[in-house]
Scaffold this motif. Structure first.
Motif, PDB file in Angstrom:
ATOM      1  N   PHE A 268     -24.018   2.060 122.371  1.00 37.71           N
ATOM      2  CA  PHE A 268     -23.830   3.319 121.535  1.00 37.71           C
ATOM      3  C   PHE A 268     -22.777   4.089 121.870  1.00 37.71           C
ATOM      4  O   PHE A 268     -22.117   4.816 121.176  1.00 37.71           O
ATOM      5  CB  PHE A 268     -25.232   3.981 121.451  1.00 37.71           C
ATOM      6  N   MET A 269     -22.565   4.180 123.026  1.00 39.19           N
ATOM      7  CA  MET A 269     -21.390   5.144 123.587  1.00 39.19           C
ATOM      8  C   MET A 269     -19.844   4.645 123.135  1.00 39.19           C
ATOM      9  O   MET A 269     -19.054   5.502 122.931  1.00 39.19           O
ATOM     10  CB  MET A 269     -21.585   5.473 124.983  1.00 39.19           C
ATOM     11  N   ALA A 270     -19.862   3.401 123.012  1.00 37.84           N
ATOM     12  CA  ALA A 270     -18.803   2.860 122.945  1.00 37.84           C
ATOM     13  C   ALA A 270     -18.433   2.977 121.404  1.00 37.84           C
ATOM     14  O   ALA A 270     -17.324   2.525 121.094  1.00 37.84           O
ATOM     15  CB  ALA A 270     -18.649   1.261 123.397  1.00 37.84           C
ATOM     16  N   LEU A 271     -19.210   3.171 120.337  1.00 40.15           N
ATOM     17  CA  LEU A 271     -19.075   2.839 118.999  1.00 40.15           C
ATOM     18  C   LEU A 271     -18.032   3.927 118.643  1.00 40.15           C
ATOM     19  O   LEU A 271     -16.792   3.851 118.011  1.00 40.15           O
ATOM     20  CB  LEU A 271     -20.286   2.986 118.447  1.00 40.15           C
ATOM     21  N   PRO A 272     -18.219   5.427 118.902  1.00 36.54           N
ATOM     22  CA  PRO A 272     -17.465   6.448 118.018  1.00 36.54           C
ATOM     23  C   PRO A 272     -15.975   6.302 118.481  1.00 36.54           C
ATOM     24  O   PRO A 272     -15.157   6.299 117.539  1.00 36.54           O
ATOM     25  CB  PRO A 272     -18.013   7.608 118.838  1.00 36.54           C
ATOM     26  N   PRO A 273     -15.544   6.021 119.714  1.00 38.13           N
ATOM     27  CA  PRO A 273     -14.101   6.038 119.784  1.00 38.13           C
ATOM     28  C   PRO A 273     -13.549   4.753 119.132  1.00 38.13           C
ATOM     29  O   PRO A 273     -12.356   4.778 118.713  1.00 38.13           O
ATOM     30  CB  PRO A 273     -13.865   6.035 121.505  1.00 38.13           C
ATOM     31  N   MET A 274     -14.288   3.699 119.059  1.00 37.63           N
ATOM     32  CA  MET A 274     -13.819   2.306 118.634  1.00 37.63           C
ATOM     33  C   MET A 274     -13.807   2.840 117.045  1.00 37.63           C
ATOM     34  O   MET A 274     -12.937   1.951 116.491  1.00 37.63           O
ATOM     35  CB  MET A 274     -14.377   1.056 118.845  1.00 37.63           C
ATOM     36  N   GLN A 275     -14.521   3.368 116.507  1.00 39.19           N
ATOM     37  CA  GLN A 275     -14.542   3.572 114.991  1.00 39.19           C
ATOM     38  C   GLN A 275     -13.427   4.335 114.403  1.00 39.19           C
ATOM     39  O   GLN A 275     -13.258   4.190 113.250  1.00 39.19           O
ATOM     40  CB  GLN A 275     -15.954   4.203 114.505  1.00 39.19           C
ATOM     41  N   THR A 276     -12.669   4.889 115.337  1.00 37.97           N
ATOM     42  CA  THR A 276     -11.458   5.768 114.804  1.00 37.97           C
ATOM     43  C   THR A 276     -10.192   4.668 115.126  1.00 37.97           C
ATOM     44  O   THR A 276      -9.171   5.064 114.443  1.00 37.97           O
ATOM     45  CB  THR A 276     -11.213   6.745 115.826  1.00 37.97           C
ATOM     46  N   MET A 277     -10.353   3.465 115.235  1.00 41.88           N
ATOM     47  CA  MET A 277      -9.080   2.452 115.558  1.00 41.88           C
ATOM     48  C   MET A 277      -9.497   1.211 114.428  1.00 41.88           C
ATOM     49  O   MET A 277     -10.539   0.473 115.078  1.00 41.88           O
ATOM     50  CB  MET A 277      -9.135   2.027 117.235  1.00 41.88           C
ATOM     51  N   PRO A 278      -8.691   1.244 113.668  1.00 39.55           N
ATOM     52  CA  PRO A 278      -8.836   0.286 112.401  1.00 39.55           C
ATOM     53  C   PRO A 278      -8.745  -1.188 113.148  1.00 39.55           C
ATOM     54  O   PRO A 278      -9.678  -2.058 112.763  1.00 39.55           O
ATOM     55  CB  PRO A 278      -7.811   0.510 111.728  1.00 39.55           C
ATOM     56  N   LEU A 279      -8.047  -1.640 114.014  1.00 40.32           N
ATOM     57  CA  LEU A 279      -7.888  -3.045 114.585  1.00 40.32           C
ATOM     58  C   LEU A 279      -9.072  -3.164 115.469  1.00 40.32           C
ATOM     59  O   LEU A 279      -9.585  -4.471 115.434  1.00 40.32           O
ATOM     60  CB  LEU A 279      -6.709  -2.883 115.577  1.00 40.32           C
ATOM     61  N   MET A 280      -9.658  -1.996 116.292  1.00 40.07           N
ATOM     62  CA  MET A 280     -10.863  -2.606 117.003  1.00 40.07           C
ATOM     63  C   MET A 280     -11.770  -2.645 116.173  1.00 40.07           C
ATOM     64  O   MET A 280     -12.836  -3.730 116.220  1.00 40.07           O
ATOM     65  CB  MET A 280     -11.003  -1.466 118.002  1.00 40.07           C
ATOM     66  N   CYS A 281     -12.131  -2.190 115.011  1.00 35.72           N
ATOM     67  CA  CYS A 281     -13.191  -2.091 114.069  1.00 35.72           C
ATOM     68  C   CYS A 281     -13.083  -3.709 113.594  1.00 35.72           C
ATOM     69  O   CYS A 281     -13.985  -4.264 113.341  1.00 35.72           O
ATOM     70  CB  CYS A 281     -12.921  -1.248 112.952  1.00 35.72           C
ATOM     71  N   ARG A 282     -12.035  -4.074 113.197  1.00 36.20           N
ATOM     72  CA  ARG A 282     -11.749  -5.320 112.785  1.00 36.20           C
ATOM     73  C   ARG A 282     -12.307  -6.507 113.568  1.00 36.20           C
ATOM     74  O   ARG A 282     -12.848  -7.511 112.945  1.00 36.20           O
ATOM     75  CB  ARG A 282     -10.255  -5.641 112.031  1.00 36.20           C
ATOM     76  N   GLY A 285     -16.118  -6.324 114.774  1.00 40.86           N
ATOM     77  CA  GLY A 285     -17.300  -6.303 113.736  1.00 40.86           C
ATOM     78  C   GLY A 285     -17.926  -4.866 113.600  1.00 40.86           C
ATOM     79  O   GLY A 285     -19.039  -4.940 113.396  1.00 40.86           O
ATOM     80  N   ILE A 286     -17.068  -3.797 113.601  1.00 38.03           N
ATOM     81  CA  ILE A 286     -17.567  -2.235 113.566  1.00 38.03           C
ATOM     82  C   ILE A 286     -17.262  -1.806 112.198  1.00 38.03           C
ATOM     83  O   ILE A 286     -16.180  -2.026 111.582  1.00 38.03           O
ATOM     84  CB  ILE A 286     -17.077  -1.746 114.412  1.00 38.03           C
ATOM     85  N   GLN A 287     -18.311  -1.014 111.568  1.00 41.89           N
ATOM     86  CA  GLN A 287     -17.801  -0.332 110.412  1.00 41.89           C
ATOM     87  C   GLN A 287     -16.933   0.837 110.662  1.00 41.89           C
ATOM     88  O   GLN A 287     -16.992   1.439 111.745  1.00 41.89           O
ATOM     89  CB  GLN A 287     -19.060   0.263 109.630  1.00 41.89           C
ATOM     90  N   ARG A 288     -16.029   1.007 109.765  1.00 41.99           N
ATOM     91  CA  ARG A 288     -14.954   2.356 109.931  1.00 41.99           C
ATOM     92  C   ARG A 288     -15.921   3.311 110.103  1.00 41.99           C
ATOM     93  O   ARG A 288     -16.958   3.747 109.319  1.00 41.99           O
ATOM     94  CB  ARG A 288     -13.903   2.246 108.764  1.00 41.99           C
ATOM     95  N   ALA A 289     -15.157   4.453 110.502  1.00 40.86           N
ATOM     96  CA  ALA A 289     -15.909   5.960 110.488  1.00 40.86           C
ATOM     97  C   ALA A 289     -16.233   6.454 109.200  1.00 40.86           C
ATOM     98  O   ALA A 289     -17.162   6.935 108.993  1.00 40.86           O
ATOM     99  CB  ALA A 289     -15.145   6.875 111.439  1.00 40.86           C
TER     100      ALA A 289
END
Length: 305
Positions: A268-282, A285-289
């Motif tokens: 859960f803690m790792a989600l918010p910072p990665m959601q701001t980075m399109p490449l990391m989301c892609r 497997g994360i939904q964009r912010a």
């Protein structure tokens, strides 16, 4: 529930509770995937659009995770690595290729066959596969002459989920389905103490088909659980990456419930910072912010038309 099941596996907890979870967890989720599939949209999509959609949404993050786990496990990477990932996916990575295969079957057969006909088509294949590969106590994990057993075992549950979504054929029989699910759960529990292949096949089929028949009723319940909803929106991320967090925590000496709870916090803690980075989301497997804030749900989370 998937993470709890894997917690039990890596912690060596092979008791009755783990056996009960094994009896319904993944067959029911495969049935739920069929139930939530937007079948009309899938059938109407051109093949390039369909493949491109699932490549971005599901296959690319799965491929990144698969290569990551292979490298971490110090296994050689060669020309056949991708084929082996698809044909014999290691540990938890079977779900994405199997689900994608079932979606392709729904697309290929959907124009000619209604869901009920798919159930009739897949039933003998899945039941025969259950007898061949085993169900609970004596599973053949890998047959070098055949792909992973789940490609053969799970089509029935997926098609049954599509049938329930399309016509709710058990609307008037839901009390009977609930009763059968309870009886099948007791039957399956008995198989833990007295292994019997025919009994395991029968109990698992009855338990999961009954539960899938209850999905329209379950979907009508209104229960707000924000943390669980968040996991649902980011299900691919939690599914793909929880084993590596488990492994790190095991090295640090954690196991069982402590390992599970700590891994949830870390993910859960790792989600918010990665959601701001399109490449990391892609690749993760994360939904964009912006999607998380109110964008449309992906198809596999949407209610069927």
């Amino acid at each position: 529930m998937v993470m709890l099941g894997h917690m039990a596996e890596v912690s060596g907890r092979d008791g009755l509770l783990s056996w009960m979870g094994f009896g319904f967890r993944m067959p029911f989720f495969i049935g739920l995937s069929g139930y939530l599939l937007n079948r009309a949209r899938i059938i109407g999509m051109p093949w390039p659009s369909l493949l491109g959609k699932y490549w971005r949404r599901m296959i690319l993050p799965w491929l990144v995770a698969g290569l990551f786990y292979i490298i971490v496990a110090a296994k050689p990477v060669g020309p056949m690595t991708l084929a082996e990932l698809i044909v014999w996916p290691p540990f938890h990575l079977w779900f994405v290729p199997v689900l994608f295969w079932l979606t392709l079957l729904a697309r290929m057969l959907g124009r000619q066959m209604p869901p009920f006909a798919m159930v009739a088509l897949f039933a003998p294949v899945s039941i025969a596969a259950m007898y061949y590969f085993g169900v609970g106590h004596a599973i053949i994990e890998r047959d070098l002459m055949l792909p992973d057993r789940r490609y053969f075992v799970y089509p029935l549950y997926f098609a049954f989920g599509m049938w329930v979504a399309a016509s709710d054929p058990f609307r008037v029989a839901r009390p009977w389905a609930a009763m059968l699910a309870g009886l099948a759960a007791l039957w399956w529990a008995g198989m833990y103490f007295r292994p019997d292949l025919a009994g395991e096949v029968g109990a698992k089929l009855l338990l999961n088909l009954s539960l899938i028949a209850l999905l329209p009723k379950i979907a009508s319940w209104s229960l707000k659980m924000p943390m669980v909803e968040r996991v649902g929106r980011e299900s691919l991320y939690f599914y793909l990456w929880h084993p590596i967090v488990y492994a790190l925590l095991i090295v640090l000496g954690l196991s069982g419930v402590a390992m599970f709870a700590t891994s949830m916090v870390i993910l859960f803690m790792a989600l918010p910072p990665m959601q701001t980075m399109p490449l990391m989301c892609r690749i993760m497997g994360i939904q964009r912010a912006e999607q998380e804030a109110g964008g449309p749900l992906p198809d596999h989370m949407a209610q069927p038309a």
